[in-house]
Scaffold this motif. Structure first.
Motif, PDB file in Angstrom:
ATOM      1  N   GLN A  24      60.441 119.896 -30.806  1.00  0.00           N
ATOM      2  CA  GLN A  24      59.934 118.740 -31.302  1.00  0.00           C
ATOM      3  C   GLN A  24      61.699 117.839 -31.745  1.00  0.00           C
ATOM      4  OE1 GLN A  24      59.894 119.812 -36.338  1.00  0.00           O
ATOM      5  NE2 GLN A  24      59.637 122.101 -35.277  1.00  0.00           N
ATOM      6  N   PRO A  25      61.377 116.523 -31.945  1.00  0.00           N
ATOM      7  CA  PRO A  25      62.141 115.843 -32.138  1.00  0.00           C
ATOM      8  C   PRO A  25      63.271 115.609 -33.199  1.00  0.00           C
ATOM      9  CG  PRO A  25      59.930 114.720 -32.921  1.00  0.00           C
ATOM     10  CD  PRO A  25      59.916 115.674 -32.301  1.00  0.00           C
ATOM     11  N   ASN A  26      64.372 115.705 -32.309  1.00  0.00           N
ATOM     12  CA  ASN A  26      65.704 116.289 -34.020  1.00  0.00           C
ATOM     13  C   ASN A  26      65.951 117.443 -35.164  1.00  0.00           C
ATOM     14  OD1 ASN A  26      66.317 113.378 -33.501  1.00  0.00           O
ATOM     15  ND2 ASN A  26      64.748 112.824 -35.300  1.00  0.00           N
ATOM     16  N   ALA A  27      65.164 118.165 -33.990  1.00  0.00           N
ATOM     17  CA  ALA A  27      65.520 119.422 -34.630  1.00  0.00           C
ATOM     18  C   ALA A  27      65.232 120.618 -33.113  1.00  0.00           C
ATOM     19  CB  ALA A  27      63.826 119.887 -35.450  1.00  0.00           C
ATOM     20  N   ILE A  28      66.027 121.687 -33.619  1.00  0.00           N
ATOM     21  CA  ILE A  28      65.881 122.883 -32.695  1.00  0.00           C
ATOM     22  C   ILE A  28      65.755 124.043 -33.286  1.00  0.00           C
ATOM     23  CG2 ILE A  28      67.965 124.510 -32.167  1.00  0.00           C
ATOM     24  CD1 ILE A  28      69.403 121.934 -32.025  1.00  0.00           C
ATOM     25  N   THR A  29      64.660 124.786 -31.816  1.00  0.00           N
ATOM     26  CA  THR A  29      63.466 124.688 -31.875  1.00  0.00           C
ATOM     27  C   THR A  29      63.321 126.487 -30.711  1.00  0.00           C
ATOM     28  OG1 THR A  29      61.977 124.297 -29.535  1.00  0.00           O
ATOM     29  CG2 THR A  29      62.007 123.087 -32.614  1.00  0.00           C
ATOM     30  N   VAL A  30      63.191 127.265 -30.909  1.00  0.00           N
ATOM     31  CA  VAL A  30      63.319 128.308 -29.789  1.00  0.00           C
ATOM     32  C   VAL A  30      62.662 127.740 -28.219  1.00  0.00           C
ATOM     33  CG1 VAL A  30      62.527 130.527 -29.334  1.00  0.00           C
ATOM     34  CG2 VAL A  30      63.113 129.807 -31.797  1.00  0.00           C
ATOM     35  N   GLN A  31      61.383 126.897 -28.622  1.00  0.00           N
ATOM     36  CA  GLN A  31      61.552 127.059 -27.116  1.00  0.00           C
ATOM     37  C   GLN A  31      62.253 126.308 -26.592  1.00  0.00           C
ATOM     38  OE1 GLN A  31      57.460 124.464 -26.701  1.00  0.00           O
ATOM     39  NE2 GLN A  31      57.108 124.771 -25.598  1.00  0.00           N
ATOM     40  N   GLU A  32      62.917 124.733 -27.573  1.00  0.00           N
ATOM     41  CA  GLU A  32      63.291 124.229 -26.826  1.00  0.00           C
ATOM     42  C   GLU A  32      64.609 124.751 -26.153  1.00  0.00           C
ATOM     43  OE1 GLU A  32      66.527 120.423 -28.557  1.00  0.00           O
ATOM     44  OE2 GLU A  32      65.481 120.956 -29.834  1.00  0.00           O
ATOM     45  N   VAL A  33      64.993 125.655 -26.708  1.00  0.00           N
ATOM     46  CA  VAL A  33      66.648 126.142 -26.543  1.00  0.00           C
ATOM     47  C   VAL A  33      66.114 127.352 -25.127  1.00  0.00           C
ATOM     48  CG1 VAL A  33      68.804 128.303 -27.125  1.00  0.00           C
ATOM     49  CG2 VAL A  33      67.545 126.115 -29.012  1.00  0.00           C
ATOM     50  N   LEU A  34      64.815 128.203 -24.869  1.00  0.00           N
ATOM     51  CA  LEU A  34      64.318 129.010 -24.092  1.00  0.00           C
ATOM     52  C   LEU A  34      64.131 127.782 -22.807  1.00  0.00           C
ATOM     53  CD1 LEU A  34      63.905 131.183 -22.657  1.00  0.00           C
ATOM     54  CD2 LEU A  34      61.010 131.166 -23.408  1.00  0.00           C
ATOM     55  N   ASP A  35      63.066 127.081 -23.025  1.00  0.00           N
ATOM     56  CA  ASP A  35      63.146 126.164 -21.300  1.00  0.00           C
ATOM     57  C   ASP A  35      64.602 125.570 -21.011  1.00  0.00           C
ATOM     58  OD1 ASP A  35      60.208 125.945 -22.419  1.00  0.00           O
ATOM     59  OD2 ASP A  35      60.252 124.407 -22.917  1.00  0.00           O
ATOM     60  N   LYS A  36      65.669 125.151 -22.299  1.00  0.00           N
ATOM     61  CA  LYS A  36      67.108 124.796 -21.574  1.00  0.00           C
ATOM     62  C   LYS A  36      67.396 125.748 -20.852  1.00  0.00           C
ATOM     63  CE  LYS A  36      71.093 123.522 -23.136  1.00  0.00           C
ATOM     64  NZ  LYS A  36      72.732 122.409 -24.078  1.00  0.00           N
ATOM     65  N   ALA A  37      67.688 126.770 -21.233  1.00  0.00           N
ATOM     66  CA  ALA A  37      68.171 128.327 -19.710  1.00  0.00           C
ATOM     67  C   ALA A  37      67.611 128.912 -19.028  1.00  0.00           C
ATOM     68  CB  ALA A  37      68.313 129.592 -21.473  1.00  0.00           C
ATOM     69  N   LEU A  38      66.117 128.501 -19.330  1.00  0.00           N
ATOM     70  CA  LEU A  38      65.517 128.553 -18.247  1.00  0.00           C
ATOM     71  C   LEU A  38      65.660 127.606 -16.582  1.00  0.00           C
ATOM     72  CD1 LEU A  38      62.509 130.011 -19.474  1.00  0.00           C
ATOM     73  CD2 LEU A  38      63.089 131.883 -18.528  1.00  0.00           C
ATOM     74  N   SER A  39      65.648 126.278 -17.081  1.00  0.00           N
ATOM     75  CA  SER A  39      66.099 125.916 -16.464  1.00  0.00           C
ATOM     76  C   SER A  39      67.519 125.153 -15.959  1.00  0.00           C
ATOM     77  CB  SER A  39      65.573 124.032 -16.796  1.00  0.00           C
ATOM     78  OG  SER A  39      64.438 123.765 -17.777  1.00  0.00           O
TER      79      SER A  39
END
Length: 254
Positions: A24-39
């Motif tokens: 979601q915009p302007n908030a840290i989420t688990v999916q965002e962090v996982l996607d960044k690490a995988l990418s």
């Protein structure tokens, strides 16, 4: 042969400090962090699809997400070196347990046949339970709470426990377990179903707590469910005590 690789990632996470699973915009989420690490480690843009969505502060002992790679990569499944490298890129609150090669059409959300949650309550101040369990002063009466919980298994439409304005096609769920269990230092509510609505478990716990405090009778749960009105159910309990504990699929052995 497919020109892509679909993988399932099995992970767990402490939801404290995250605004839930979903990006979601302007908030840290688990999916965002996982996607960044995988990418980062796979050197291509990765977008995961989760088995569901957990709200801010909710934890997961077991969670699955699938993602696709543009080229076949059979070497990732069961690779401890790659798994260790991936986990080194993730914060301590998130751990990927394994990666599994799947069929190209396997879906982490739609293929799940059962999900289980626990809600944890404790009654004495404990610094090691901060943000991991709900602290209550008074012990509720567990017997009428379990009598009321058993009524849930008689219904499928749980509109009364759903967060308003959610984009779902149906509010029907098949609950197969709903039970309060005494533990050495508190209470744990266990609930399993084929699917859950947004905020459903926390609203159910809030309603059952009203029964345990004598504010409702167990039979009142019938009226609440049949009303299909969220305002008739109890308030949602705090997110800190809620854990997604199991997700089942037809192609895994349990």
């Amino acid at each position: 042969m497919s020109d892509k690789t679909r993988l399932f990632a099995e992970l767990s996470y402490n939801g404290t400090g995250f605004h839930g699973w979903q990006v979601q915009p302007n908030a840290i989420t688990v999916q965002e962090v996982l996607d960044k690490a995988l990418s980062t480690i796979l050197r291509e843009e990765i977008e995961t699809v989760g088995c569901g969505r957990t709200d801010t502060g909710v934890h997961a002992k077991q969670f699955y997400a699938h993602f696709d790679l543009s080229n076949p990569r059979p070497d990732l499944s069961g690779n401890p070196v790659f798994l260790s490298r991936l986990n080194s890129l993730l914060p301590p609150q998130i751990a990927v347990k394994q990666l599994l090669n799947m069929a190209p059409d396997a879906h982490a959300r739609f293929d799940a046949t059962l999900r289980s949650y626990e809600y944890h309550i404790h009654f004495q101040k404990d610094p090691f339970k901060q943000n991991l369990s709900w602290l209550l002063r008074d012990m509720p009466d567990i017997d009428p709470m379990n009598e009321a919980a058993a009524i849930l298994l008689e219904y499928t439409d749980f509109s009364c426990f759903s967060k308003s304005n959610t984009q779902v096609f149906t509010n029907n769920c098949k609950i197969s377990r709903a039970e309060w269990v005494n533990t050495a230092d508190g209470l744990v509510f266990h609930i399993s179903a084929d699917r859950f609505l947004r905020n459903m478990v926390r609203a159910i716990v809030g309603s059952l707590m009203m029964v345990g405090k004598g504010l409702l009778k167990p039979a009142d749960i019938h009226d609440i469910i049949e009303s299909k009105n969220r305002s008739n159910a109890g308030s949602s309990v705090p997110a800190c005590g809620l854990y997604l504990t199991e997700v089942r699929y037809p192609y895994f052995t349990h």
